[in-house]
Each structure stands twice: as C-alpha cells, then as structure tokens.
Design a protein around this motif. Structure first.
Motif, PDB file in Angstrom:
ATOM      1  N   ALA A  49     -95.999 -16.902 -52.117  1.00  0.00           N
ATOM      2  CA  ALA A  49     -96.461 -18.262 -51.932  1.00  0.00           C
ATOM      3  C   ALA A  49     -97.293 -18.732 -53.443  1.00  0.00           C
ATOM      4  CB  ALA A  49     -97.591 -18.242 -50.939  1.00  0.00           C
ATOM      5  N   PRO A  50     -97.206 -20.033 -53.741  1.00  0.00           N
ATOM      6  CA  PRO A  50     -98.277 -20.410 -54.693  1.00  0.00           C
ATOM      7  C   PRO A  50     -99.519 -20.147 -54.348  1.00  0.00           C
ATOM      8  CG  PRO A  50     -96.913 -22.310 -54.106  1.00  0.00           C
ATOM      9  CD  PRO A  50     -96.656 -21.210 -53.055  1.00  0.00           C
ATOM     10  N   MET A  51    -100.454 -19.792 -55.572  1.00  0.00           N
ATOM     11  CA  MET A  51    -101.895 -19.352 -55.386  1.00  0.00           C
ATOM     12  C   MET A  51    -102.673 -20.149 -54.317  1.00  0.00           C
ATOM     13  SD  MET A  51    -104.460 -18.810 -58.470  1.00  0.00           S
ATOM     14  CE  MET A  51    -106.087 -18.342 -58.160  1.00  0.00           C
ATOM     15  N   GLY A  52    -103.494 -19.567 -53.864  1.00  0.00           N
ATOM     16  CA  GLY A  52    -104.183 -20.262 -52.826  1.00  0.00           C
ATOM     17  C   GLY A  52    -103.549 -20.843 -51.538  1.00  0.00           C
ATOM     18  N   ARG A  53    -102.169 -20.758 -51.374  1.00  0.00           N
ATOM     19  CA  ARG A  53    -101.635 -21.450 -50.314  1.00  0.00           C
ATOM     20  C   ARG A  53    -100.743 -20.455 -49.418  1.00  0.00           C
ATOM     21  NH1 ARG A  53    -104.819 -25.377 -49.640  1.00  0.00           N
ATOM     22  NH2 ARG A  53    -104.770 -26.952 -51.515  1.00  0.00           N
ATOM     23  N   GLU A  54    -101.223 -19.414 -49.201  1.00  0.00           N
ATOM     24  CA  GLU A  54    -100.359 -18.372 -48.566  1.00  0.00           C
ATOM     25  C   GLU A  54    -100.427 -18.720 -47.109  1.00  0.00           C
ATOM     26  OE1 GLU A  54    -102.155 -16.478 -52.146  1.00  0.00           O
ATOM     27  OE2 GLU A  54    -103.000 -17.508 -50.500  1.00  0.00           O
ATOM     28  N   TYR A  55    -101.158 -19.204 -46.150  1.00  0.00           N
ATOM     29  CA  TYR A  55    -101.326 -19.398 -44.934  1.00  0.00           C
ATOM     30  C   TYR A  55    -100.157 -20.596 -44.857  1.00  0.00           C
ATOM     31  CZ  TYR A  55    -102.279 -21.860 -40.750  1.00  0.00           C
ATOM     32  OH  TYR A  55    -102.062 -22.532 -39.470  1.00  0.00           O
ATOM     33  N   GLU A  56    -100.448 -21.659 -45.679  1.00  0.00           N
ATOM     34  CA  GLU A  56     -99.357 -22.827 -45.603  1.00  0.00           C
ATOM     35  C   GLU A  56     -97.835 -22.368 -46.059  1.00  0.00           C
ATOM     36  OE1 GLU A  56    -103.399 -24.313 -46.573  1.00  0.00           O
ATOM     37  OE2 GLU A  56    -102.131 -22.849 -47.489  1.00  0.00           O
TER      38      GLU A  56
ATOM     39  N   ASP B  21    -110.777 -18.374 -59.348  1.00  0.00           N
ATOM     40  CA  ASP B  21    -109.544 -17.800 -59.822  1.00  0.00           C
ATOM     41  C   ASP B  21    -108.562 -18.720 -60.600  1.00  0.00           C
ATOM     42  OD1 ASP B  21    -110.827 -15.251 -59.079  1.00  0.00           O
ATOM     43  OD2 ASP B  21    -109.559 -15.358 -56.842  1.00  0.00           O
ATOM     44  N   PHE B  22    -108.355 -19.971 -59.737  1.00  0.00           N
ATOM     45  CA  PHE B  22    -107.486 -20.841 -60.275  1.00  0.00           C
ATOM     46  C   PHE B  22    -108.096 -21.279 -61.530  1.00  0.00           C
ATOM     47  CE2 PHE B  22    -105.937 -25.356 -60.473  1.00  0.00           C
ATOM     48  CZ  PHE B  22    -104.441 -24.972 -60.313  1.00  0.00           C
ATOM     49  N   TRP B  23    -109.325 -21.546 -61.964  1.00  0.00           N
ATOM     50  CA  TRP B  23    -109.763 -22.174 -63.355  1.00  0.00           C
ATOM     51  C   TRP B  23    -110.049 -20.972 -64.194  1.00  0.00           C
ATOM     52  CZ3 TRP B  23    -111.306 -27.184 -64.758  1.00  0.00           C
ATOM     53  CH2 TRP B  23    -111.288 -27.972 -63.887  1.00  0.00           C
TER      54      TRP B  23
END
Length: 502
Positions: free
Chosen positions: A13-20, A197-199
C-alpha cells in the motif's frame, strides 16, 4: 493480458493508506457472486491523495484511469475518454468512435476485461462529468445490472469525487445508483504521526508546528516546493502560507476550499461565519449576532461547514450543554486568524513583519488548541498501552463546576472507561488530562489541580476510583513531578516525544 502481476498478488500500500488499500484490493480481487460489474466510491477533501491512491491501484492491476476536468464540455470529455480507452487497448484513437457515453463506457469495460485479470475502471472527479452528462448514473446502473459473459470475473468501477455533496447525491435515496456501491471510502487526512513520517521531520516540535497549520493532507507537501520547514519554521511559513505568489497561499487556498463544495453558494456568508468563529463566537446564537443575523439563518451553513470538516462542535463529555464550535481545518484556521486580518500588508510584501506580529495569536489560538486536540487523539489511539484498564471509551473535554470556589474548571482531556456512554450521570472515568503548550515546564501544582478536579467529580457522583491523572507538556516537566510520577501509578506524564511515539 497483462502479466505484470500474478492473479491475486498486488504490491504494498502507499504510505498511510494501508486500510484503504486492503479494502480496494479486496474489492478488485474477490470474485463476484455472479459475473457482473461491481461499484465502489471514494470521496474526500482537496489534496487528500485520492487520485494518487487510484493511480497506484490502476498501475498495480493495469486498470484504466480517467479524470474529469472542471468546466470541460461534454464532447471534449467524451473525446478524451475515448483516447484513454484506445491508448489502454493499444489501438489507434480512430478505431473507437462511440456515439455517446453508453458506448464509451461499454468499450471501456470490454477493454479492461481483455487487458487484465482484474478488469478495473476509475472515473475520477465524477461530479464534473455530471455537470454536463447527468444521464451517467442511469447508464452505470444499467451496465451494473447487465450480466457479463460467464468466463469474465466482472468489471470493477470506482467513482471518485472531491465535493462530497456532488458524489453522494448520486447514491442518495431515489437515485439510480442507490445501494449499488459495495465499497464507500471516505479518505481523511493522515494522523499526526503519519504526517511526521510523510514530511520526514525528525524533530517533533517542527512536526507539531507544521501539522498545526497544514494538518494531515499529504498534497500540501508537494505544494510547498523546495522550501523545507527543517530550514526554519518561521521562514517556511512566510515563504508558503504567507506568500501570495504561491499556490499554497492560505487566502487563496481557503477560498478554493469553500468553492469546491457545490452546497456552498453564498460564499460571503460562509466566509463571514468562519471569521466570526475565529474571533471567538462559539455558538449559533453568538455567530448570528456577530453577523447581525438571526440564529436560524446560520444553522444550515454551520451544518454544511461541519460536514466538510471545516468546523467542529465539541460536546461536553459529562453534561448536556451547548456544543462549542471551533475552526477545525488548519489552513482555514490559519487564514482567518493570521492572513485575513492583515492581508493588505501580506500582499504588499510584508509577510515577515506580519508573522512576527502574529506570534501571540499563533501560540494561543492555533498551536495551543492544536496541541490539545493531539493530546485527545493520543489518548484515544495510544493511551491503551499505559492505562491500567487498557482501551479507554469516549474521549473529549468537559467543564467541572466548583461551587465552593464559584467557578468552573476546564478539563482539556477526559476519557471515560470502555463501555461508558457520554453524559451518563455516574460514569466511570479512566483519565483526566491537563495540556500545556507554553514554554514553562509543568510541575506538582498542575497535578494538584487535576487532583482537585478528580475530587470534585467524585463528590458529584462519578466513579474516579481508577482514574489516571495525565499531564501533557510541550516543554517537559520539573523534577518534583517527575519523581512523584515514578512512585504513583495513577500519574502519567506525556511529553512531545511520547506523543509522537519516539
């Protein structure tokens, strides 16, 4: 057929979007009960990363991605869609000459079925298509109900939109697509830890400051260009949010945010409401009075602003009283409190001077309240690891009356025990918290205030026998309370590093 990925095997998954990602890949790979098209919807505000997520999904399964364009006409949109289909099928554009959207959608579904084991089509910014082609929901319903060949898995169609009202009107009662979607995802902003983390911000103080003015919308990072908050937060602010020449200039961005929702038609009224809230009006009656209007004239606009996430109503967790209305969207909050009052000076090139003059407002009206909200988020999401009873129940704020002192004590963080309901008269309380974003370290006197509030609540009938007393401090703690916390299991000290899980 594409052999890029094996059937049922998709990349991470893309970072931060594991659930979606899990929900969407399951939607694509799970076999349908019968060969037929299946529908999903994705919505969320501007710069939240919907298109990025859908692009990644199309790349993973060789799906077909098409995005609508605002103010584009019907014929031009149909022509671009046909070009995309032809490119996906690797044929000349003139090979396909659909007469209308019915033929174009049929071509798209047939092409995706031939190109991938997971036939998949995305119509991004779908509400823009509805502005000139209102028949699309009816056509999609007909395709949804039309059986496919028995050897086909059945195509998957995702409709995506920024403006919540426009997309979900297509799925509301009485509309053709009502009840057709099996997935309805609402993408939200990254939480504060994921944003850090993203920044790639190692310093939690810088991470907190950035999150307080931009929130967790990942798209803002690209809009800031090469300027990094690590080079100095003050300089970064004046070169981005207070720079009229940048797309992320807060005044421009706030106006764009309001215009993206089709329900917001009286832009001046909505802008005035946000300004009234920024200046301290916290109830519909006070907001109406600030605008010289009756309370009922601002009720609907407030409901719209709340549904879009631009304002928040904070309900007292213990008692029934009027909810407190505050600005919730960080960019709008920054604009109404910092940029807008001094827009003339900013747009004349005096951003540095404006920012220096706004230090007090930033600390008291933006950074402090934002830190309090993150403390509540931490309590809800992470405090279970240290609380005696584990996972807490509802988390919020409250005011505790103190009859003897003829005052009321504001509680920044209160958590009920798991299973308790808000505003229950004898609820068990799991945590009471005091949050301070000032430069001073916190000490025993802050703990004593919480002890006093705990005792008041006990006298008032609440169960405080297992309550944890938590101090949240942006700049640490004095040695006296640090030593005391080592001896008392009911005392919890949370500094910024703990808040960020460092």
């Amino acid at each position: 057929m594409s052999t890029r990925h094996r059937r049922g095997h998709l990349p991470g998954a893309p970072m931060g979007r594991e659930y979606e990602w899990t929900a969407l890949t399951g939607f694509l790979t799970d076999p349908a009960p019968a060969p037929a098209m299946r529908l999903a919807t994705i919505s969320g505000p501007r710069r939240i990363g919907k298109s990025y997520l859908l692009h990644a999904l199309c790349e993973a399964v060789d799906g077909l991605y098409f995005t609508a364009i605002s103010d584009e006409g019907r014929q031009r949109a149909l022509y671009r869609f046909t070009e995309m289909i032809a490119a996906h099928a690797r044929v000349a554009p003139d090979t396909l000459r659909p007469r209308d959207w019915r033929e174009a959608l049929t071509n798209a579904l047939d092409v995706t079925s031939r190109c991938s084991p997971h036939p998949f089509l995305v119509l991004d910014d779908f509400p823009h298509l509805l502005s000139h082609s209102p028949e699309l929901p009816q056509l999609i319903e007909e395709l949804h109900n039309q059986p496919r060949h028995s050897e086909d898995q059945g195509a998957r169609l995702i409709l995506s939109g920024t403006a919540r009202g426009g997309l979900h009107e297509s799925l509301s009662d009485g509309r053709p697509l009502r009840g057709r979607a099996v997935i309805d995802l609402r993408l939200g902003a990254f939480d504060y830890r994921t944003s850090r983390d993203f920044w790639q911000l190692d310093d939690p103080h810088t991470a907190l400051h950035v999150h307080s003015v931009l929130g967790g919308a990942p798209g803002y990072r690209l809009s800031t260009g090469r300027t990094s908050p690590l080079d100095g937060f003050d300089t970064w602010v004046t070169e981005t949010l207070l720079n009229p020449g940048r797309a992320i200039y807060s005044r421009t961005e706030a106006e764009f945010l309001l215009r993206e929702d089709p329900r917001i038609t009286q832009h001046t009224l909505y802008y005035d409401i946000l300004t009234a809230i920024a200046r301290g009006a916290t109830t519909p009656t006070k907001i109406g009075a600030a605008l010289g209007r009756q309370r009922n004239t601002v009720t609907h606009p407030l409901d719209v602003l709340e549904s879009t996430g631009y304002i928040h109503r904070e309900q007292d967790l213990l008692r029934r009283r009027q909810p407190v209305i505050t600005l919730a969207d960080p960019v709008i909050r920054f604009n109404q409190l910092i940029t807008l009052p001094q827009a003339a000076a900013v747009e004349q090139g005096f951003a540095d001077e404006v920012w220096k003059a706004s230090a007090s407002t930033f600390n008291s009206k933006i950074l402090g309240p934002h830190y309090e909200s993150l403390a509540r988020s931490w309590t809800l999401q992470h405090a279970h690891a240290v609380l005696p009873d584990g996972l807490p129940g509802p988390v919020g704020t409250t005011e505790v009356p103190d009859p003897a002192a003829r005052t009321r004590h504001e509680v920044d963080v209160i958590a009920l025990s798991l299973g308790e309901r808000p505003q229950s008269p004898r609820a068990r309380i799991a945590l009471l918290g005091e949050v301070k974003a000032t430069a001073a370290r916190r000490g025993v006197s802050d703990l004593q205030r919480l002890e006093h509030i705990r005792d008041l609540l006990s006298v008032q009938g609440y169960d405080t026998s297992e309550v944890t007393l938590a101090l949240f401090s942006l700049y640490g703690f004095h040695a006296d309370v640090t030593e005391l916390a080592k001896r008392r299991p009911d005392v919890l000290l949370v500094d910024l590093e703990t808040l960020y899980g460092l």
